[in-house]
Each structure stands twice: as C-alpha cells, then as structure tokens.
Design a protein around this motif. Structure first.
Motif, PDB file in Angstrom:
ATOM      1  N   HIS A 262       6.643  -0.723  -4.893  1.00 25.13           N
ATOM      2  CA  HIS A 262       6.865  -1.010  -3.479  1.00 25.13           C
ATOM      3  C   HIS A 262       7.982  -0.152  -2.897  1.00 25.13           C
ATOM      4  O   HIS A 262       8.158  -0.094  -1.691  1.00 25.13           O
ATOM      5  CB  HIS A 262       7.279  -2.479  -3.322  1.00 25.13           C
ATOM      6  CG  HIS A 262       8.614  -2.747  -3.958  1.00 25.13           C
ATOM      7  ND1 HIS A 262       8.756  -2.947  -5.319  1.00 25.13           N
ATOM      8  CD2 HIS A 262       9.857  -2.770  -3.442  1.00 25.13           C
ATOM      9  CE1 HIS A 262      10.044  -3.115  -5.591  1.00 25.13           C
ATOM     10  NE2 HIS A 262      10.736  -3.003  -4.477  1.00 25.13           N
ATOM     11  N   THR A 295       5.760  -4.384 -10.214  1.00 25.77           N
ATOM     12  CA  THR A 295       6.787  -4.816  -9.277  1.00 25.77           C
ATOM     13  C   THR A 295       6.851  -6.339  -9.209  1.00 25.77           C
ATOM     14  O   THR A 295       5.889  -7.034  -9.553  1.00 25.77           O
ATOM     15  CB  THR A 295       6.500  -4.276  -7.854  1.00 25.77           C
ATOM     16  OG1 THR A 295       7.463  -4.812  -6.944  1.00 25.77           O
ATOM     17  CG2 THR A 295       5.114  -4.649  -7.369  1.00 25.77           C
ATOM     18  N   THR A 297       7.784  -7.539  -6.156  1.00 26.09           N
ATOM     19  CA  THR A 297       7.472  -7.708  -4.740  1.00 26.09           C
ATOM     20  C   THR A 297       6.577  -6.562  -4.290  1.00 26.09           C
ATOM     21  O   THR A 297       7.050  -5.562  -3.758  1.00 26.09           O
ATOM     22  CB  THR A 297       8.762  -7.682  -3.896  1.00 26.09           C
ATOM     23  OG1 THR A 297       9.531  -6.529  -4.285  1.00 26.09           O
ATOM     24  CG2 THR A 297       9.597  -8.910  -4.116  1.00 26.09           C
ATOM     25  N   PRO A 298       5.268  -6.679  -4.531  1.00 28.89           N
ATOM     26  CA  PRO A 298       4.360  -5.574  -4.210  1.00 28.89           C
ATOM     27  C   PRO A 298       4.450  -5.150  -2.744  1.00 28.89           C
ATOM     28  O   PRO A 298       4.802  -5.964  -1.888  1.00 28.89           O
ATOM     29  CB  PRO A 298       2.980  -6.165  -4.496  1.00 28.89           C
ATOM     30  CG  PRO A 298       3.222  -7.306  -5.419  1.00 28.89           C
ATOM     31  CD  PRO A 298       4.569  -7.840  -5.087  1.00 28.89           C
ATOM     32  N   ALA A 299       4.150  -3.882  -2.511  1.00 33.23           N
ATOM     33  CA  ALA A 299       3.965  -3.433  -1.129  1.00 33.23           C
ATOM     34  C   ALA A 299       2.805  -4.227  -0.558  1.00 33.23           C
ATOM     35  O   ALA A 299       1.857  -4.552  -1.270  1.00 33.23           O
ATOM     36  CB  ALA A 299       3.642  -1.945  -1.115  1.00 33.23           C
ATOM     37  N   THR A 302      -0.516  -2.864  -1.309  1.00 31.05           N
ATOM     38  CA  THR A 302      -0.982  -3.095  -2.671  1.00 31.05           C
ATOM     39  C   THR A 302      -1.540  -4.517  -2.817  1.00 31.05           C
ATOM     40  O   THR A 302      -2.599  -4.733  -3.416  1.00 31.05           O
ATOM     41  CB  THR A 302       0.175  -2.869  -3.657  1.00 31.05           C
ATOM     42  OG1 THR A 302       0.662  -1.539  -3.475  1.00 31.05           O
ATOM     43  CG2 THR A 302      -0.280  -3.050  -5.091  1.00 31.05           C
ATOM     44  N   GLU A 512       9.289  -7.117   5.205  1.00 27.73           N
ATOM     45  CA  GLU A 512       8.815  -6.766   3.869  1.00 27.73           C
ATOM     46  C   GLU A 512       9.940  -6.142   3.038  1.00 27.73           C
ATOM     47  O   GLU A 512      10.145  -6.476   1.875  1.00 27.73           O
ATOM     48  CB  GLU A 512       7.643  -5.780   4.015  1.00 27.73           C
ATOM     49  CG  GLU A 512       7.091  -5.269   2.704  1.00 27.73           C
ATOM     50  CD  GLU A 512       5.974  -4.240   2.890  1.00 27.73           C
ATOM     51  OE1 GLU A 512       5.659  -3.888   4.056  1.00 27.73           O
ATOM     52  OE2 GLU A 512       5.428  -3.782   1.872  1.00 27.73           O
ATOM     53  N   ALA A 516      11.907  -7.768  -0.306  1.00 26.94           N
ATOM     54  CA  ALA A 516      11.958  -7.009  -1.560  1.00 26.94           C
ATOM     55  C   ALA A 516      13.406  -6.804  -2.002  1.00 26.94           C
ATOM     56  O   ALA A 516      13.742  -6.989  -3.174  1.00 26.94           O
ATOM     57  CB  ALA A 516      11.252  -5.670  -1.391  1.00 26.94           C
TER      58      ALA A 516
END
Ligand code: ADP
Ligand code: ZN
Ligand code: ZN
Length: 668
Positions: A262, A295, A297-299, A302, A512, A516
């Motif tokens: 991310h 990760t 905290t994915p993007a 994703t 976002e 993260a």
C-alpha cells in the motif's frame, strides 16, 4: 535490407533507424542489444528494440550502428516487453523509459570496468540453497506458504493480509526457499530499504550462501551496476530492492513479493511516473509466476481487486510471537482532556507510567521541524516562502526558517518585517517542539528524535535505530520514518499527536493514508510479551476511521471507504490521469491546459475536468495547475492520453513544462 530500430534517451516519442554495424564480429544485432550510435554530433547508447526490413528513411541517409556493447547481457525479450508496456501505459517515450530503467553506468558509451571473476558460490556446488529458518511457521503461516507455494509456476496474484507482526516476512522466506530450490529467482520489493537494514540482515541470515542483490537509488553507481548485473545474469537468486528493482532483467523469475504494497513510495513521482507495485504484477504475469502483495492495510485498489475475485486473499489475523497480541488502541478525547503544549493529561500520565516501569514510548507526529508557522499576532504576518505558496517551517536547532517544498532557507527575523513587533510566535508543532516539551515534562528521560533532519547523513539513522533497540532511549519522538517496519523490542506505548490534521482533507485519499499510518505506527508497540498500548489524541473520537482503528478492523474501514468512493465516482471505480503544467505565471499554465483539453472532441466515455491551480500553487518559482481526466474505461482513457501526448511531444509551448501522471496518487 536489415534495419534496427533503436531506443535513444531523447524526449521524442519515436525509435530511430540504423543499419547493422559494418564490423561482422557482433552482427547481426538482435533486439535487446546495447549499442553505440551517432545521434546528431554525439555518440549515444541505445537499445535495439526491433529488427525490420524496411525504413521510412531513404537507405543512403541511414547510419550504421558504431558498435555493440557486450559487457552486459543482452536485454531479454520479456524486459523489452515490460518497457513497451510502461512506455505506453505511462505515456512516456520508449527511449526515455528504457534509459530510466537502466543503471546510470549502462547508459554511458564507456564500457564497464572488467570485473574479477568470482569463485563459484556454494549454491552452485550443492545445486540447492541452504535455508536457515528462524522460526517454525505457525499454522496460519504454513497455510499461506502451502497455498502460494501450490501456485508456483503460474501467474496468480495474492494479497497476504497480515496484521503488524503476523510474520509475513517469514512467509516470504519460506516461499523463496522453495523458489531457489526450483532454480528460480525471487524479486522482493520494499518501500524504502535504507530504513530497514534489519530486513536485509534477515534475508542474509536465512540464505547465508545465496547471492542477494540489493537494489535502490541511494547505492553508489558501481555497487548498483554490480547488483543489477548479478540479477540480469541470473546469478543472484534473490533481488531485494525498492520500486526500481521491478525494472531489472530477471531471466529466471519465479516469485514476486511486494511488501507493504500500500505504500505510496512505490509510485515514482518524477520522470516515468510508474507504480513499482503494478510493474511487479506485470512482471509476474509475463514470467508466469505468483505475486504476493503483503500488508496490514491494503491499498483500496488492492482490496477492491480481491473483492472482484482478481486477487486471492490470505489472512494472517494474529501476531506471530507466541503471547504477543495486538496493542490496545485508546482515543484521548481532547474536548474532555484538552491538550497543554500538545499533550493531554491522560497522555502525560501514560508516558509517566512507562518511564516508571522502564519501558519505551514513542510519540508520533507527522511533521518535522519546530513549528510549521512563525507568525506575528499583532498584524497577522506569517513567514512565507518567496518561491512557493507555503509557510516556512521554523527549525529550532539552528534557528532557521525552511521551506519543505523547495528547500529555500533563511534566518529567523528579529522582528515582524511588516509592523516591527519583536514578539513573533511559533504556531503549531513539529517533532522538535514536541521533543522540547517532553524534555521539560520529563527532565530525567533520555529522548531520541528521529526524522529527516536528525538522520541527514547516511548511517546516522541506522546508528540511532540500533541504539533504540538496545534500550538507549526512554522516549522516542518521530515522524513516518519511525512508523515503518521497525522492530523495537522494549516499546510498549505509542502516542499519536496531530492525527486530526488529515481527517477532513480535501484529498479523498487522506483517510486511507491516515489509517495505514496509524495502523503501522500502532504496530510498533507491544511486539513481544508485554502488551502494547496506543493513544490517539483527537477531537473526533466518534469518527468511523478511529472506531475501526480501535477494533483493528481494516475490512470494515475499507468497505466504508469503497462505498463512499463508489458513490462519489472515485478510483478504483474509475481510472484517473492528471495533466500537469507549470510556468512562471499561473495563467500560462491554465491557458495551456485549457487548450489541450479543447484539442480533442469530448466523448461520453471520458470526463475532462476544468483545470485548477494546485493547492500549493507556486513551488520553486513556478505556478502550477492540473487537469484531471476520469473514465470507467481504461482503453478510452488511454486513447485520449495518447492523442494528447502525441500532440504535445510534437509541439508544445516553450514557456510551459508539462507532464502526464497516470493513476496519480498525490502531488505536493
Ligand atoms: P510482519 O512482517 O508481518 O510485520 P515479521 O515477519 O517481522 O512480521 O514477524 C514479526 C516477529 O514475529 C518477528 O520478530 C519474527 O521473528 C517473529 N515470528 C515470525 N514468525 C514466527 C513464528 N512462527 N514463531 C515465532 N515467532 C515468529
Ligand atoms: Zn506584524
Ligand atoms: Zn519554497
């Protein structure tokens, strides 16, 4: 007739035709050959992209290639394919794309210095690499290794969604061991390698006999060339690097890992504005191997791809160290417990408790310097940068004002330049001011500040981090630089200041990024047996972002964000690109963008927004504006961009600098 089409490092969206070199030694040249040609009056290095039988240029005007450089291996077909993809996707001339992907020494017409022949490594002798696991995988890790391991040999994207400290690295290492045993190479990408020498050490420890190529832009030219050559010759089994590692030729690629996928530093913000993560996925597809995006905290892109069934998701829901749990997150409500010098009473008490027990605490504030504004309260003047639309940041250690956008700096004025008031006040706080407050609150504590200012020289940061791990500091003050990837065994408390600053940003990606960052920084705490705690000071404790953070509930945060984005028509539900311009006057930039926008017939499929000045309009003396385009259809977007860039590369005004940014993420 044999004609070779060569990519040259010039800002023209075309290849250049040459005849084969007269010297028969190397002929016939093949695609992927690095060659020296004359272009204008100069000799230049180029890459042969194609061999054709005809040219639009009359034969008598075609020049021969001067020589073929054979000091590095011929660039393989899949690498040329990657270059073509990047060039067309990101709208950058092939020649510049190719040049930017090569290490600087390979762009020079001089041959590389000859290398000493290396003794064969033990791996070659044994035919198999020795793997030294540091942990017995737990069931969740073993499951992940099995599922991904079963996909070796074919393209399949995985999201390894593991909470901080869940042992994702261990999963990568186990998979790499299998890949090496099959005689293949593994590409492992991380956001910033300089910050995590620990990671390199872990890889070397796990594969003591393996040739590991480390690749990032801060490497000295010789070291970078060597690492690149080892990778390109297939001698390095593991390539560990930043986004640029995705552009290395890898003849035996068998696995791609993108750790902290991310992270926004995977996107290059200049030149070829590519996403290292997306390039890595493309590599895996061409090579026919799995790609693992890891990760906590994915993007959102994703996560969306998982929901759509394009990626397979594997969860590691718990911390790997036996007994270690996720930290307890508490919100400190500033409307009930107001901050004094930046700290609420509850925060101070929590810090005091850790100090008494001899445990480490981290105070996180994502702003370096002393204070972001120096102002006169009697007339309202604030110290601003002459070259940017930005305030100068006060730095207390050397009493200077600095612009964080263009690097301008000056001394602190003795009095207000407008009204003469000598009492100028710092407003707001950064790491230096927080450090000062902590020193006053806890005079006996040992404080370490870690930010880009404290870690200017290479090696300094590493030393400071090592000291922290040994327990040389009681209180850490730091920015983002401290949030990523570090493992501080004695750290049990994290306090977050200033989180509200990005809560109501106009940038729809701010939430976002905040989530993260907070999850990352929270993840530094309680990585061993002692439970960790995280305090977030906020005026908005009921905000859904914080509520999800308290529950460590990334999925519900992501679902809420995605449904907002879907109704607002933002990515990943539409595709975006930005055309940006800068000129000495804002109107020049704006007019340029208006003209480009008007140069195509509008279609239903693509939405072209009006040009707008950038938030920080002036930077380093240039006034900037941008134009956003959106489409639900990638091909429709791409064809508009191609039309624009063809026009602009052919003819654009001299007083404007412009660029296209495909899938833009941020712009400062
Ligand atoms: P992540 O990359 O998910 O944040 P790491 O791979 O860095 O997690 O692992 C976090 C910590 O857990 C490290 O100290 C690592 O040595 C330890 N660890 C990983 N797997 C295991 C395991 N199976 N048993 C015990 N400890 C483990
Ligand atoms: Zn004044
Ligand atoms: Zn400036």
């Amino acid at each position: 007739m044999n004609v070779l089409r060569v990519a040259l490092d010039v800002p023209l969206a075309t290849l250049f035709d040459y005849l084969p070199a007269p010297d028969a030694l190397h002929a016939p040249e093949q695609p992927g050959d690095r060659v020296v040609v004359t272009f204008g009056r100069r000799e230049r290095v180029g890459i042969v992209m194609e061999r054709v039988t005809d040219s639009t240029i009359p034969p008598e005007r075609l020049k021969p290639i001067l020589r073929v450089l054979t000091d590095a291996p011929r660039l393989p077909a899949d690498w040329l394919e990657l270059m073509r993809f990047l060039s067309s996707y990101y709208q950058r001339p092939l020649g510049e794309t190719v040049a930017g992907a090569l290490p600087p020494r390979l762009r020079s017409v001089k041959a590389l210095p000859k290398r000493k022949l290396r003794a064969l490594s033990a791996r070659d002798d044994a035919g198999e690499s020795r793997f030294v696991p540091s942990n017995q995988p737990n069931p969740a890790q073993a499951g992940a290794v099995e599922r991904i391991g079963a996909a070796l040999g074919s393209f399949r994207p995985f999201l390894l969604h593991g909470v901080t400290g869940s042992g994702k690295t261990e999963v990568y290492l186990q998979l790499i061991a299998r890949v090496l045993d099959r005689g293949h190479q593994a590409l492992v990408m991380v956001p910033e390698i300089g910050l995590t020498p620990q990671l390199e050490a872990r890889f070397r420890h796990a594969f003591p006999l393996e040739n590991i190529s480390i690749l990032h832009s801060a490497l000295e030219a010789g070291a970078r060339t060597h690492a690149w050559l080892d990778a390109a010759r297939g001698e390095a089994g593991i390539v560990l690097g930043t986004r640029l590692a995705a552009l290395t030729p890898l003849p035996r690629l068998g696995l791609v890992v993108v750790d902290e996928e991310h992270d926004t530093s995977f996107k290059q913000q200049e030149g070829l504005r590519y996403s290292g993560r997306d390039a890595a996925i493309f590599r895996a597809k061409v090579a026919g191997c799995p790609v693992v995006l890891g990760t906590a905290t994915p993007a959102l892109e994703t996560w969306h791809n998982c929901r759509m069934g394009r990626y397979e998701r594997i969860d590691l829901p718990e911390r790997a160290v036996p007994g270690a749990t996720l930290p307890r997150v508490r919100l400190v409500d500033l409307s009930i417990d107001p901050a004094d010098h930046g700290f609420a009473r509850g925060t101070v008490e929590a810090l005091r408790g850790r100090l008494a027990r001899g445990e480490q605490s981290l105070v996180f504030i994502n702003r370096r310097g002393y204070s972001p504004v120096l102002a006169c309260e009697s007339c309202g003047w604030a110290a601003g940068c002459e070259r940017c639309t930005a305030n100068l940041v006060l730095h207390s250690t050397d009493r200077r004002l600095r612009c964080h956008h263009c690097g301008w700096e000056e001394t602190v004025p003795r009095a207000c330049p407008t009204c003469g008031n000598p009492d100028l006040r710092p407003i707001g706080r950064g790491t230096q001011r927080v450090e000062e407050t902590l020193a006053a609150l806890f005079p006996e504590a040992r404080i370490a500040r870690i930010d880009r200012d404290s870690a200017r020289r290479r090696g300094e940061l590493e030393k400071a981090l090592e000291g922290i791990r040994r327990g040389d500091a009681d209180l850490l003050v730091g920015t983002q630089l401290l949030a990523k990837g570090h493992d501080f065994p004695g750290l049990t408390l994290v306090c977050v200041l200033g989180a509200d600053n990005s809560l109501f940003s106009t940038d729809y990606r701010a939430a976002e990024r905040l989530f993260a960052t907070l999850a990352q920084v929270a993840g530094r705490s309680g990585r061993r047996e002692q439970a960790g705690e995280v305090l977030v000071q906020t005026r908005f404790p009921k905000h859904p972002l914080f509520e999800a953070l308290v529950r460590h509930d990334y999925p519900s945060f992501a679902e809420a964000q995605l449904s907002d984005r879907e109704s607002a028509g933002f990515p990943p539900f539409v595709h975006e690109a930005a055309l940006r311009a800068e000129a000495k006057q804002l109107e020049v930039s704006m007019d340029f963008l208006r003209e480009v926008a008007a140069s195509v017939t509008p279609t239903e499929a693509v939405r072209i927004y009006d040009p707008v000045p950038h938030v920080i309009t002036r930077r380093a003396g240039y006034e900037r504006a941008q134009l956003l385009v959106q489409s639900r259809s990638r091909p429709a977007l791409q064809s508009l961009l191609t039309a624009w860039s063809e026009r602009l590369f052919a003819d654009s005004p001299r007083n404007v600098r412009w660029h296209l940014d495909v899938d833009p993420i941020e712009f400062d």
